[in-house]
Design an enzyme around this catalytic site. Sequence first.
Site, PDB file in Angstrom:
ATOM      1  N   HIS A 100     -61.995  -3.426 -14.222  1.00 13.02           N
ATOM      2  CA  HIS A 100     -62.667  -2.095 -15.036  1.00 13.02           C
ATOM      3  C   HIS A 100     -63.717  -2.351 -15.417  1.00 13.02           C
ATOM      4  CE1 HIS A 100     -62.192   0.880 -18.174  1.00 13.02           C
ATOM      5  NE2 HIS A 100     -61.678   1.700 -17.129  1.00 13.02           N
ATOM      6  N   LYS A 102     -67.936  -2.521 -15.747  1.00 11.48           N
ATOM      7  CA  LYS A 102     -69.060  -1.937 -15.196  1.00 11.48           C
ATOM      8  C   LYS A 102     -70.332  -2.630 -15.581  1.00 11.48           C
ATOM      9  CE  LYS A 102     -65.959   1.577 -16.147  1.00 11.48           C
ATOM     10  NZ  LYS A 102     -64.779   1.309 -16.754  1.00 11.48           N
ATOM     11  N   ASP A 107     -81.789  -9.583 -10.716  1.00 16.13           N
ATOM     12  CA  ASP A 107     -82.495 -10.671 -10.691  1.00 16.13           C
ATOM     13  C   ASP A 107     -82.383 -11.573 -12.009  1.00 16.13           C
ATOM     14  OD1 ASP A 107     -83.825  -9.952  -8.437  1.00 16.13           O
ATOM     15  OD2 ASP A 107     -85.538  -9.130  -9.420  1.00 16.13           O
ATOM     16  N   HIS A 257     -66.049   9.780 -22.220  1.00 17.31           N
ATOM     17  CA  HIS A 257     -65.501   8.564 -21.501  1.00 17.31           C
ATOM     18  C   HIS A 257     -66.012   7.434 -22.179  1.00 17.31           C
ATOM     19  CE1 HIS A 257     -65.457   6.040 -17.975  1.00 17.31           C
ATOM     20  NE2 HIS A 257     -64.461   6.488 -17.873  1.00 17.31           N
ATOM     21  N   LYS A 259     -66.566   4.221 -25.013  1.00 16.99           N
ATOM     22  CA  LYS A 259     -65.902   3.157 -25.574  1.00 16.99           C
ATOM     23  C   LYS A 259     -66.959   2.314 -26.429  1.00 16.99           C
ATOM     24  CE  LYS A 259     -64.612   3.192 -20.842  1.00 16.99           C
ATOM     25  NZ  LYS A 259     -63.724   4.480 -20.796  1.00 16.99           N
ATOM     26  N   ASP A 264     -71.606   0.129 -40.070  1.00 15.16           N
ATOM     27  CA  ASP A 264     -72.411   0.060 -41.126  1.00 15.16           C
ATOM     28  C   ASP A 264     -74.054   0.383 -40.780  1.00 15.16           C
ATOM     29  OD1 ASP A 264     -70.626  -0.251 -43.042  1.00 15.16           O
ATOM     30  OD2 ASP A 264     -70.818  -2.479 -42.889  1.00 15.16           O
TER      31      ASP A 264
END
Length: 354
Positions: A100, A102, A107, A257, A259, A264
Amino acid sequence: MALLDGGAEAYPRMLRAIDSATRRVHLEVYAFERDGVGSRFLSALTAAAHRGVEVKVIVDGWGSIGESRALATTLRAAGIKVRIHNPLTSLLLGRIWRNHRKILLVDDAVAFLGGINIGDHYAAQEGRAGWADLALELRGDICARLGAKLNAGASTLEAGPVRLLLSGFGGGWRLRGRYLAALAQAQRRVVLAHAYFLPDRGFVLALKRAAKRGVEVHLLLAGRSDVPFARAATQRLYRTLLKAGVRIHEWTATTLHAKAAVVDDQRLLVGSFNLDPLSLVNLETLVEVEDADVAAEATRWMERHMGLSTPVGLEDCERSGVRRWLLEVVGLAVARFAERFASFVGSRRMRRRG
């Protein structure tokens, strides 16, 4: 370091990074759509390979269902290394856990991590707003350390204000632990924006404890979801959270979508990791940043989206009748199924490793 608002901001910078690559490109995504913006990524990756850059692409067999075979054929024809993580045929062998993550790493000098896959959903198209999501662009030593650990399983990498966690087998518990630590250390305000919010009882208790000791706790949640019944599973928690003083906002303008969390106005957590049972067993990423400027940008993103969201009050959860009863039944069933499925996946992986 830069916080990127959805595909509209992330894709141009990602494509420029690929276009400027001289040695190595590593792209790892759950879902990769070949059409639309995906075709631009295919062209950039192919051009990089043709000029001698080492290019590797990893996509998930379930997340890229219907796309992975043609995608692999196109990329391999350009000399690109391609891996389909647990294609559908692997289900017959019991390999059902997912990749899952991404990640785009170029480089070993610039990296993009967050919740954004490759697809037109994540950016505005012909007057339609894109999905609400976030990514981080990282530069410097943390990128070199990521490059050295991409295939090393569970890893915790640190450089300056950045801590980057890669989960391996069962590694999602470590990522969950970073959220719990952030909640425990919060003094004034916590804002969590999560698309698939199915936390375990321990996490719900941590949210309630934070609210009861005076921390302002906000949840920015999906008012509509791309996953059937996910919202029902989340809504079953509303009453207990609201009674504890947690404030809930439902984003309905597009699909949420993201997450992410801001603590603070000083600490940002963002990645592919969902607060749900499946992220505890899938391969995931989480970036934790102690940087006031980046956290302030994330706070503005949260506040802007909360301001355009629908607030949920306790009175919304006290409605009687068949609809509420069905919501409770369906929500509980979905949550229990997710928990048992994740437990089953975890046990399968443990047996294979043993």
